[in-house]
Design a protein around this motif. Structure first.
Motif, mmCIF file in Angstrom:
data_model
loop_
_atom_site.group_PDB
_atom_site.id
_atom_site.type_symbol
_atom_site.label_atom_id
_atom_site.label_comp_id
_atom_site.label_asym_id
_atom_site.label_seq_id
_atom_site.Cartn_x
_atom_site.Cartn_y
_atom_site.Cartn_z
ATOM 1 N N ALA A 9 -4.021 11.112 -4.103
ATOM 2 C CA ALA A 9 -4.574 10.052 -3.262
ATOM 3 C C ALA A 9 -5.202 8.929 -4.070
ATOM 4 O O ALA A 9 -5.834 8.058 -3.511
ATOM 5 C CB ALA A 9 -5.618 10.661 -2.316
ATOM 6 N N CYS A 10 -5.023 8.911 -5.372
ATOM 7 C CA CYS A 10 -5.705 7.927 -6.202
ATOM 8 C C CYS A 10 -4.922 6.634 -6.380
ATOM 9 O O CYS A 10 -5.391 5.713 -7.024
ATOM 10 C CB CYS A 10 -6.036 8.509 -7.568
ATOM 11 N N GLY A 11 -3.718 6.536 -5.810
ATOM 12 C CA GLY A 11 -2.928 5.323 -5.940
ATOM 13 C C GLY A 11 -2.045 5.294 -7.174
ATOM 14 O O GLY A 11 -1.344 4.334 -7.416
ATOM 15 N N VAL A 107 6.465 4.703 0.197
ATOM 16 C CA VAL A 107 5.316 3.839 -0.061
ATOM 17 C C VAL A 107 4.233 4.145 0.958
ATOM 18 O O VAL A 107 4.508 4.275 2.150
ATOM 19 C CB VAL A 107 5.707 2.343 0.033
ATOM 20 N N SER A 108 3.003 4.229 0.487
ATOM 21 C CA SER A 108 1.860 4.439 1.373
ATOM 22 C C SER A 108 1.521 3.121 2.063
ATOM 23 O O SER A 108 1.308 2.106 1.406
ATOM 24 C CB SER A 108 0.667 4.934 0.558
ATOM 25 N N ALA A 109 1.450 3.133 3.385
ATOM 26 C CA ALA A 109 1.164 1.907 4.149
ATOM 27 C C ALA A 109 -0.202 1.329 3.825
ATOM 28 O O ALA A 109 -0.379 0.110 3.839
ATOM 29 C CB ALA A 109 1.265 2.184 5.652
ATOM 30 N N ASN A 110 -1.150 2.185 3.506
ATOM 31 C CA ASN A 110 -2.477 1.654 3.205
ATOM 32 C C ASN A 110 -2.601 1.145 1.776
ATOM 33 O O ASN A 110 -3.650 0.664 1.375
ATOM 34 C CB ASN A 110 -3.583 2.662 3.535
ATOM 35 N N GLU A 111 -1.511 1.236 0.999
ATOM 36 C CA GLU A 111 -1.524 0.710 -0.368
ATOM 37 C C GLU A 111 -0.383 -0.267 -0.628
ATOM 38 O O GLU A 111 -0.253 -0.769 -1.740
ATOM 39 C CB GLU A 111 -1.467 1.861 -1.371
ATOM 40 N N VAL A 112 0.437 -0.552 0.379
ATOM 41 C CA VAL A 112 1.582 -1.438 0.178
ATOM 42 C C VAL A 112 1.131 -2.827 -0.276
ATOM 43 O O VAL A 112 1.818 -3.491 -1.052
ATOM 44 C CB VAL A 112 2.472 -1.501 1.446
ATOM 45 N N THR A 142 4.453 5.856 4.566
ATOM 46 C CA THR A 142 3.560 6.961 4.916
ATOM 47 C C THR A 142 2.169 6.438 5.258
ATOM 48 O O THR A 142 1.845 5.293 4.992
ATOM 49 C CB THR A 142 3.445 7.969 3.758
ATOM 50 N N LYS A 143 1.350 7.291 5.815
ATOM 51 C CA LYS A 143 -0.049 7.008 6.131
ATOM 52 C C LYS A 143 -0.230 5.769 6.994
ATOM 53 O O LYS A 143 -1.177 5.009 6.828
ATOM 54 C CB LYS A 143 -0.875 6.879 4.840
#
Length: 164
Positions: A9-11, A107-112, A142-143
């Motif tokens: 979860a660290c990006g 790709v994580s939606a909260n980090e795109v 994701t997310k």
């Protein structure tokens, strides 16, 4: 699924090794006729070299090719150079089953929004190469519930969300 790819979860990319995952059939313990290959992400200066992704799509990367940060390793993902032909993890004569048949980008939606220009350029170059090889592509976001409060409140709002 009997085994899952680990995540962080660290990006940063958690994957350090090119790994093949097989899916077991419940009824008889055999495997489905497809596999998932997981490869390191595209982080700036630490992610996988785009040429290694292209080699993996062509079937030239053997299972177990590793990246060990801060350790000495003979065969490793290197963000600045690609897998060489004389490396023991280079598959000189890939079979049809060694080659990629679908390219999936997760790709994580909260980090795109954190994707930098270099990562986007790598993704585009890999996608163009996949297109040239006739490999279909898809993206998995994701997310999505963490990226938008409206979706978190009710998942049915996913197609109505205005989050960028």
């Amino acid at each position: 699924m009997t085994g899952r790819a680990l995540a962080d979860a660290c990006g940063k990319s958690f994957t350090k090794k090119y790994k093949t995952y097989k899916i077991t059939k419940e009824e008889d313990g055999t495997f489905y006729p497809f596999v998932f290959n997981d490869i390191m992400g595209l982080e700036k200066d630490q992610g996988v070299c785009e040429e290694d992704i292209k080699l993996a799509m062509m079937g030239h990367v053997r299972d177990g090719y590793t990246l060990l940060l801060n350790y000495i390793c003979i065969s490793q993902f290197n963000p600045h150079s690609t897998l060489s032909r004389d490396d023991p993890y280079y598959n000189t004569n890939p079979s049809l089953s060694d080659k990629a048949h679908v390219l999936v980008c997760v790709v994580s939606a909260n980090e795109v929004h954190l994707l930098n220009h270099d990562a986007m350029k790598k993704m585009r170059n890999v996608r163009l190469e996949a297109s040239d090889m006739g490999i279909p592509q898809m993206a998995i976001l994701t997310k999505i519930d963490e990226a938008c409060p409206e979706v978190k409140a009710d998942l049915r709002n996913v197609y109505k969300s205005k989050e960028q």
